[in-house]
Motif scaffolding. Structure first.
Motif, PDB file in Angstrom:
ATOM      1  N   PHE A 201      29.408  15.941  88.926  1.00  0.00           N
ATOM      2  CA  PHE A 201      29.554  15.904  90.381  1.00  0.00           C
ATOM      3  C   PHE A 201      30.252  14.635  90.873  1.00  0.00           C
ATOM      4  CE2 PHE A 201      26.610  19.368  90.198  1.00  0.00           C
ATOM      5  CZ  PHE A 201      26.964  20.137  91.296  1.00  0.00           C
ATOM      6  N   LEU A 202      30.095  13.547  90.130  1.00  0.00           N
ATOM      7  CA  LEU A 202      30.689  12.281  90.594  1.00  0.00           C
ATOM      8  C   LEU A 202      32.222  12.342  90.607  1.00  0.00           C
ATOM      9  CD1 LEU A 202      28.491   9.381  89.214  1.00  0.00           C
ATOM     10  CD2 LEU A 202      29.101   9.858  91.586  1.00  0.00           C
ATOM     11  N   PRO A 203      32.847  12.609  89.442  1.00  0.00           N
ATOM     12  CA  PRO A 203      34.326  12.675  89.499  1.00  0.00           C
ATOM     13  C   PRO A 203      34.817  13.814  90.386  1.00  0.00           C
ATOM     14  CG  PRO A 203      33.510  13.338  87.325  1.00  0.00           C
ATOM     15  CD  PRO A 203      32.350  12.776  88.064  1.00  0.00           C
ATOM     16  N   LEU A 204      34.072  14.929  90.431  1.00  0.00           N
ATOM     17  CA  LEU A 204      34.521  16.034  91.279  1.00  0.00           C
ATOM     18  C   LEU A 204      34.476  15.636  92.753  1.00  0.00           C
ATOM     19  CD1 LEU A 204      33.012  19.297  89.705  1.00  0.00           C
ATOM     20  CD2 LEU A 204      35.328  18.408  89.558  1.00  0.00           C
ATOM     21  N   ALA A 205      33.411  14.938  93.150  1.00  0.00           N
ATOM     22  CA  ALA A 205      33.302  14.505  94.549  1.00  0.00           C
ATOM     23  C   ALA A 205      34.467  13.581  94.905  1.00  0.00           C
ATOM     24  CB  ALA A 205      31.964  13.808  94.780  1.00  0.00           C
ATOM     25  N   ALA A 206      34.842  12.696  93.958  1.00  0.00           N
ATOM     26  CA  ALA A 206      35.969  11.788  94.213  1.00  0.00           C
ATOM     27  C   ALA A 206      37.259  12.603  94.403  1.00  0.00           C
ATOM     28  CB  ALA A 206      36.118  10.808  93.045  1.00  0.00           C
ATOM     29  N   CYS A 207      37.438  13.626  93.555  1.00  0.00           N
ATOM     30  CA  CYS A 207      38.647  14.477  93.677  1.00  0.00           C
ATOM     31  C   CYS A 207      38.638  15.224  95.012  1.00  0.00           C
ATOM     32  CB  CYS A 207      38.701  15.495  92.538  1.00  0.00           C
ATOM     33  SG  CYS A 207      38.999  14.765  90.936  1.00  0.00           S
ATOM     34  N   PHE A 208      37.465  15.734  95.407  1.00  0.00           N
ATOM     35  CA  PHE A 208      37.358  16.481  96.671  1.00  0.00           C
ATOM     36  C   PHE A 208      37.764  15.575  97.843  1.00  0.00           C
ATOM     37  CE2 PHE A 208      33.700  19.415  95.013  1.00  0.00           C
ATOM     38  CZ  PHE A 208      34.606  20.025  94.152  1.00  0.00           C
ATOM     39  N   LEU A 209      37.251  14.349  97.811  1.00  0.00           N
ATOM     40  CA  LEU A 209      37.541  13.417  98.921  1.00  0.00           C
ATOM     41  C   LEU A 209      39.029  13.082  98.977  1.00  0.00           C
ATOM     42  CD1 LEU A 209      34.526  10.935  98.790  1.00  0.00           C
ATOM     43  CD2 LEU A 209      35.105  12.513 100.644  1.00  0.00           C
ATOM     44  N   LEU A 210      39.609  12.861  97.803  1.00  0.00           N
ATOM     45  CA  LEU A 210      41.040  12.521  97.752  1.00  0.00           C
ATOM     46  C   LEU A 210      41.868  13.684  98.315  1.00  0.00           C
ATOM     47  CD1 LEU A 210      43.101  10.402  96.869  1.00  0.00           C
ATOM     48  CD2 LEU A 210      43.193  11.512  94.641  1.00  0.00           C
ATOM     49  N   ILE A 211      41.519  14.897  97.926  1.00  0.00           N
ATOM     50  CA  ILE A 211      42.287  16.054  98.406  1.00  0.00           C
ATOM     51  C   ILE A 211      42.059  16.250  99.906  1.00  0.00           C
ATOM     52  CG2 ILE A 211      42.494  18.573  98.245  1.00  0.00           C
ATOM     53  CD1 ILE A 211      42.077  18.250  95.222  1.00  0.00           C
ATOM     54  N   PHE A 212      40.848  16.007 100.374  1.00  0.00           N
ATOM     55  CA  PHE A 212      40.581  16.136 101.814  1.00  0.00           C
ATOM     56  C   PHE A 212      41.436  15.137 102.605  1.00  0.00           C
ATOM     57  CE2 PHE A 212      37.995  15.256 105.686  1.00  0.00           C
ATOM     58  CZ  PHE A 212      38.152  16.504 106.264  1.00  0.00           C
ATOM     59  N   ALA A 213      41.613  13.938 102.014  1.00  0.00           N
ATOM     60  CA  ALA A 213      42.445  12.935 102.693  1.00  0.00           C
ATOM     61  C   ALA A 213      43.889  13.437 102.839  1.00  0.00           C
ATOM     62  CB  ALA A 213      42.423  11.624 101.908  1.00  0.00           C
ATOM     63  N   TYR A 214      44.299  14.310 101.937  1.00  0.00           N
ATOM     64  CA  TYR A 214      45.668  14.836 101.978  1.00  0.00           C
ATOM     65  C   TYR A 214      45.752  16.192 102.682  1.00  0.00           C
ATOM     66  CZ  TYR A 214      47.783  11.123  99.338  1.00  0.00           C
ATOM     67  OH  TYR A 214      48.280   9.889  98.969  1.00  0.00           O
ATOM     68  N   VAL A 281      40.328  22.168 107.762  1.00  0.00           N
ATOM     69  CA  VAL A 281      39.180  23.070 107.818  1.00  0.00           C
ATOM     70  C   VAL A 281      39.024  23.791 106.477  1.00  0.00           C
ATOM     71  CG1 VAL A 281      38.184  25.028 109.059  1.00  0.00           C
ATOM     72  CG2 VAL A 281      39.612  23.393 110.286  1.00  0.00           C
ATOM     73  N   LEU A 282      40.158  24.171 105.885  1.00  0.00           N
ATOM     74  CA  LEU A 282      40.103  24.984 104.660  1.00  0.00           C
ATOM     75  C   LEU A 282      39.549  24.221 103.447  1.00  0.00           C
ATOM     76  CD1 LEU A 282      43.461  27.010 104.786  1.00  0.00           C
ATOM     77  CD2 LEU A 282      41.145  27.868 105.076  1.00  0.00           C
ATOM     78  N   VAL A 283      39.848  22.918 103.351  1.00  0.00           N
ATOM     79  CA  VAL A 283      39.385  22.173 102.166  1.00  0.00           C
ATOM     80  C   VAL A 283      37.851  22.186 102.085  1.00  0.00           C
ATOM     81  CG1 VAL A 283      39.274  19.870 101.115  1.00  0.00           C
ATOM     82  CG2 VAL A 283      41.468  20.770 101.863  1.00  0.00           C
ATOM     83  N   PRO A 284      37.131  21.759 103.144  1.00  0.00           N
ATOM     84  CA  PRO A 284      35.670  21.835 103.042  1.00  0.00           C
ATOM     85  C   PRO A 284      35.156  23.268 102.912  1.00  0.00           C
ATOM     86  CG  PRO A 284      36.321  20.697 105.061  1.00  0.00           C
ATOM     87  CD  PRO A 284      37.564  21.125 104.392  1.00  0.00           C
ATOM     88  N   ALA A 285      35.835  24.198 103.604  1.00  0.00           N
ATOM     89  CA  ALA A 285      35.383  25.602 103.541  1.00  0.00           C
ATOM     90  C   ALA A 285      35.481  26.126 102.112  1.00  0.00           C
ATOM     91  CB  ALA A 285      36.236  26.467 104.477  1.00  0.00           C
ATOM     92  N   CYS A 286      36.577  25.796 101.412  1.00  0.00           N
ATOM     93  CA  CYS A 286      36.746  26.280 100.038  1.00  0.00           C
ATOM     94  C   CYS A 286      35.742  25.621  99.091  1.00  0.00           C
ATOM     95  CB  CYS A 286      38.172  26.010  99.551  1.00  0.00           C
ATOM     96  SG  CYS A 286      39.329  27.235 100.146  1.00  0.00           S
ATOM     97  N   ILE A 287      35.439  24.344  99.312  1.00  0.00           N
ATOM     98  CA  ILE A 287      34.483  23.669  98.422  1.00  0.00           C
ATOM     99  C   ILE A 287      33.105  24.328  98.559  1.00  0.00           C
ATOM    100  CG2 ILE A 287      33.270  21.506  97.961  1.00  0.00           C
ATOM    101  CD1 ILE A 287      35.874  20.070  98.967  1.00  0.00           C
ATOM    102  N   LEU A 288      32.643  24.453  99.809  1.00  0.00           N
ATOM    103  CA  LEU A 288      31.292  25.012 100.023  1.00  0.00           C
ATOM    104  C   LEU A 288      31.269  26.522  99.788  1.00  0.00           C
ATOM    105  CD1 LEU A 288      30.315  23.004 103.238  1.00  0.00           C
ATOM    106  CD2 LEU A 288      29.484  22.635 100.926  1.00  0.00           C
ATOM    107  N   GLY A 289      32.255  27.214 100.379  1.00  0.00           N
ATOM    108  CA  GLY A 289      32.290  28.673 100.257  1.00  0.00           C
ATOM    109  C   GLY A 289      32.569  29.108  98.828  1.00  0.00           C
ATOM    110  N   GLY A 290      33.462  28.399  98.130  1.00  0.00           N
ATOM    111  CA  GLY A 290      33.757  28.728  96.735  1.00  0.00           C
ATOM    112  C   GLY A 290      32.536  28.516  95.859  1.00  0.00           C
ATOM    113  N   GLY A 291      31.780  27.449  96.180  1.00  0.00           N
ATOM    114  CA  GLY A 291      30.537  27.197  95.451  1.00  0.00           C
ATOM    115  C   GLY A 291      29.565  28.354  95.617  1.00  0.00           C
TER     116      GLY A 291
END
Lengths: 333, 259
Positions: A201-214, A281-291
């Motif tokens: 979860f740690l490296p994945l969370a870092a990747c999620f945040l980086l992609i959200f920034a973009y 909107v889509l980045v967080p939606a895909c992380i949570l919804g995909g999960g």
């Protein structure tokens, strides 16, 4: 001008999808070969059940790690699909279809057969495999044709087939004990989930945040490369950051859960239809919804067979493959 | 003050020279129309000016500063490009598209503020697309889409605006709307406009100066009446043209002469 705020939509969306993910995880704790009551689960989760209780062991050592791994894999693959679709401006681009997951699998198998540890050996070898395929796909479909479905898909299918051949070749060289382990892992199997995998979860969370920034640069990319560059986007650096990060996180989850296909196609497509194309909107939606989606698919994979269970990749392919065919047909129309 | 100066620009693709020592000085607040036959290098020149394409040799100065001194973002906040085509694979609404014009003024994690929404709203009103704010781009006509792209460019608050054949595929009424918008931008917002066009009559009607390009070289630059001569046009386009005076505006009027 009417203010269409992504923040407002996020504030509404995040709690809904967060609760949905939580509910699917809780539900997956209840269902399995031994049925647990909600009280058993709650007592185990709050630490009030005796440690040695069967319920505690099932919840903490088997079902919770599995549900969390499913959520991490689902969120990652969905986000991976979203990023590939945005950067390549192609609604059919997805790590599995483009062979990125296949490349990660080859890298992981090579590392496994070499006796390397899961981290960093298998993970980084898997990342190397995914990067090689990604660069290969982009080179084969480069130039004017990069945005075109056909050339990208053809390149992806070809490299995927090559990766499959490599996998079979490697399996044929290995002994029977290794073959059994590799085959199970290849089919997209979450049954091997363990509490010690939660470092993921740690490296994945870092990747999620980086992609959200973009997220905003990803919106701009959808208008076309020239248009994006004319708005001040540094295409080369944005491309490497987005595709490099995505390949890394996809290879992380492939090395842990094997090949799970089509999640990156189904989930972004569904949310794009529901919420529009704004990646903020889509980045967080895909992380949570995909999960939540993969937790549910895993639940089906565990519940549908009369005895035992099937790999979750079977369920995701049965849902995703018809959708892929439909989208391909619609693109030609 | 000079808006844009490019000197001896050369761009190559393989062994072929697309631009071959092109030079021109464009004053601030000019309305320069670049004309020339297909393949002359007009679009390539626009790409060089907004930094999308590197020149193999030569120099570009934007508002008195060498182009290399501008960062990608700073250049986008100074020079806006209205491209000929836009991807419609994933479409945003008009309001979302116009607001993207604020990108050069925002940091990576910065959200649009009230001021950004106000600027986008004004840009939409200026180009008269505010009533389409919630419509998706793929639901618009070609003329409406072109005005949205101009609104997005205005939202960048540039000092120089580049347009690549903005009137191609538009009917005469929409051509006039787009050209008058450019004229207003120049007069009211003091923006330097550089436009590529195949429509010689529109170029003569609205351009304050004309640059005639052929085979990657500048053939001649000057006022429309100086450039739009039968000799210049016949040499560039290879066909006969008859030129008289527009009865209303007094600008050159160009007619094709069939053989």
């Amino acid at each position: 001008m009417r203010r269409s705020s992504p923040n407002r939509r996020l504030l509404l969306l995040l709690p809904i999808l967060g609760v949905l993910l939580l509910l699917t995880v809780v539900f997956s704790l209840l269902v399995g070969s031994s049925t647990l009551s909600i009280m058993d689960v709650l007592l185990s989760l709050t630490g009030k059940g005796a440690d040695a209780d069967t319920a505690s062991i099932i919840v903490w050592r088997i079902r919770l790690p599995r549900a969390l791994l499913a959520a991490a894999v689902g969120g990652t693959l969905s986000l991976g699909g979203l990023v590939f679709q945005a950067r390549l401006r192609n609604p059919l681009a997805e790590p599995y279809i483009l062979g990125i997951s296949g490349g990660a699998a080859v890298g992981a198998i090579v590392a496994m057969l070499s006796g390397l540890a899961m981290f960093p050996g298998v993970t980084f070898s898997s990342f190397g495999g995914s990067m090689v395929v990604m660069v290969g796909v982009l080179l084969l479909a480069r130039g004017r044709a990069t945005g075109r479905s056909d050339s990208l898909l053809l390149a992806g299918v070809m490299l995927n087939a090559f990766c499959s051949a490599c996998i079979m070749f490697l399996i044929s060289l290995s002994d029977s004990a290794q073959v059994h382990h590799i085959l199970f892992w290849l089919m997209g199997d979450l049954s091997m989930a363990e509490p010690r995998q939660m470092w993921l979860f740690l490296p994945l969370a870092a990747c999620f945040l980086l992609i959200f920034a973009y997220a905003r640069p990803m919106n701009i990319l959808l208008t076309g490369e020239e248009s994006a560059a004319a708005l001040g986007l540094h295409l080369r650096s944005v491309t490497w950051i987005l595709l490099g990060t995505t390949s890394f996180m996809v290879s992380l989850v492939v090395s842990q859960a094997g090949l799970v296909g089509f999640v990156g196609l189904v989930v972004p497509h569904f949310f794009r239809l529901l919420l529009g194309p704004d990646h903020r909107v889509l980045v967080p939606a895909c992380i949570l919804g995909g999960g939540a989606y993969l937790v549910l698919c895993d639940l089906l994979a565990r519940s549908l067979p009369a005895s035992g269970e099937m790999p979750v990749g079977v369920i995701t392919a049965m849902i995703g493959a018809p959708l892929f065919v439909f989208m391909l047909w619609r693109a030609r129309e | 003050m000079n808006g844009v100066i490019f000197d001896n620009i050369t761009v190559t693709a393989g062994k072929k020279k697309i631009l071959n020592g092109l030079s021109c000085t464009i004053r601030e607040n000019d309305f320069l129309v670049i004309i020339g036959p297909n393949g002359a290098g007009k679009t390539t020149l626009l790409k060089v000016l907004c930094g999308l394409l590197p020149a193999a040799s030569g120099t570009v100065h934007i508002l008195g500063r060498p182009q290399e001194e501008y960062t990608r973002k700073k250049l986008a906040a100074t020079v806006a490009l209205v491209p000929q085509n836009m991807s419609l694979e994933f479409t945003f609404t008009v309001a979302e598209t116009v607001l993207m014009g604020r990108a050069p003024h925002l940091g990576l994690l910065e959200q649009e503020q009230v001021e950004d929404y106000t600027i986008a709203g004004e840009a939409m009103r200026f180009t008269q697309v505010d009533h389409l704010a919630d419509r998706r781009l793929d639901q618009l006509s070609g003329g409406e889409r072109q005005r949205v792209m101009i609104a997005r460019a205005i939202c960048q608050q540039p000092r120089i605006m580049l347009l690549d054949e903005p009137t191609a595929a538009l009917d005469p009424a929409h051509q006039l709307i787009v050209m008058q918008l450019m004229q207003r931008l120049r007069k009211e917002e003091n923006i330097t406009v550089i436009m590529v066009s195949h429509d010689l009559n529109l170029a003569a009607l609205f351009g304050s100066r004309i640059l005639l390009v052929q085979e990657g070289k500048d053939v001649v630059t000057g006022l429309p009446a100086e450039i739009m001569t039968p000799e210049n046009l016949q040499q560039a386009y290879g066909c006969a043209m008859y030129i008289d005076t527009h009865p209303v505006t007094g600008t050159p009027r160009i007619s094709l002469v069939p053989e």
